[in-house]
Design an enzyme around this catalytic site. Structure first.
Site, PDB file in Angstrom:
ATOM      1  N   GLY A  43       0.817  -1.219   0.000  1.00 35.18           N
ATOM      2  CA  GLY A  43       0.000   0.000   0.000  1.00 35.18           C
ATOM      3  C   GLY A  43       0.845   1.261   0.000  1.00 35.18           C
ATOM      4  N   CYS A  44       1.901   1.246   0.772  1.00 38.27           N
ATOM      5  CA  CYS A  44       2.757   2.435   0.860  1.00 38.27           C
ATOM      6  C   CYS A  44       3.475   2.705  -0.455  1.00 38.27           C
ATOM      7  CB  CYS A  44       3.756   2.275   2.007  1.00 38.27           C
ATOM      8  SG  CYS A  44       2.939   2.102   3.615  1.00 38.27           S
ATOM      9  N   THR A  45       3.848   1.649  -1.147  1.00 35.71           N
ATOM     10  CA  THR A  45       4.501   1.806  -2.447  1.00 35.71           C
ATOM     11  C   THR A  45       3.512   2.354  -3.470  1.00 35.71           C
ATOM     12  OG1 THR A  45       6.058   0.030  -1.934  1.00 35.71           O
ATOM     13  CG2 THR A  45       5.778   0.602  -4.263  1.00 35.71           C
ATOM     14  N   ALA A  48       2.997   6.098  -2.636  1.00 34.15           N
ATOM     15  CA  ALA A  48       4.178   6.909  -2.969  1.00 34.15           C
ATOM     16  C   ALA A  48       4.359   7.045  -4.473  1.00 34.15           C
ATOM     17  CB  ALA A  48       5.429   6.293  -2.339  1.00 34.15           C
TER      18      ALA A  48
END
Length: 153
Positions: A43-45, A48
């Site tokens: 999710g963070c990738t 970002a």
């Protein structure tokens, strides 16, 4: 709990590339401050990469995007390089900034309770006031939501 209209808590954090980034130094610019749990997770990738893909659109809208997580500056450097990210990442290893923004919270996953960063974004005006807050964000499509809010402002 922070609300729209509040002054955004000041911060000065180590960032990727060996520098520092602070809210006071960004006064006069609109800031998109997004909190995420961990570098290189799915999710963070996604989040970002979407913010990075829209970097020029955010710049045209007069905003600077800053991602904040508890990861180290070295981890941020690797994350940025691996995914060719075009945004600033700040390291909040002691979670003081996450606490100030109310995003260091109790979470539950698979029946286990733990403390972690809630995915959230704060749109901060050039005068340092919170204009909009997104909490419990879904990573996919969020950058476009924030960009749309900037365009509507």
């Amino acid at each position: 709990m922070l609300e729209v209209g509040d002054l955004a808590p000041l911060f000065d954090l180590p960032s990727d590339g060996g520098g520092r980034i602070g809210l006071a130094a960004l006064r006069g610019r609109t800031v998109v401050l997004y909190f995420y749990p961990k570098d290189d997770t799915e999710g963070c990738t996604i989040e970002a990469r979407e913010f990075s893909a829209e970097a020029s659109a955010f710049e045209r809208a007069g905003a600077v995007v800053v991602g904040v997580s508890p990861d180290s500056p070295k981890s941020h450097d690797k994350f940025k390089t691996r995914h060719e990210l075009d945004l600033r990442l700040a390291s909040d290893q002691d979670k003081a900034v996450a606490e100030a923004y109310g995003v260091w919270v109790e979470k539950t996953m698979y029946g286990r309770t733990f403390m972690g960063v809630e995915r959230a974004t704060f749109l901060i005006s050039s005068k340092g006031r919170i204009e909009r807050i997104w909490r419990k964000v879904s990573a996919k499509g969020h950058a476009e939501q924030v960009l749309a809010a900037l365009r509507d402002a």
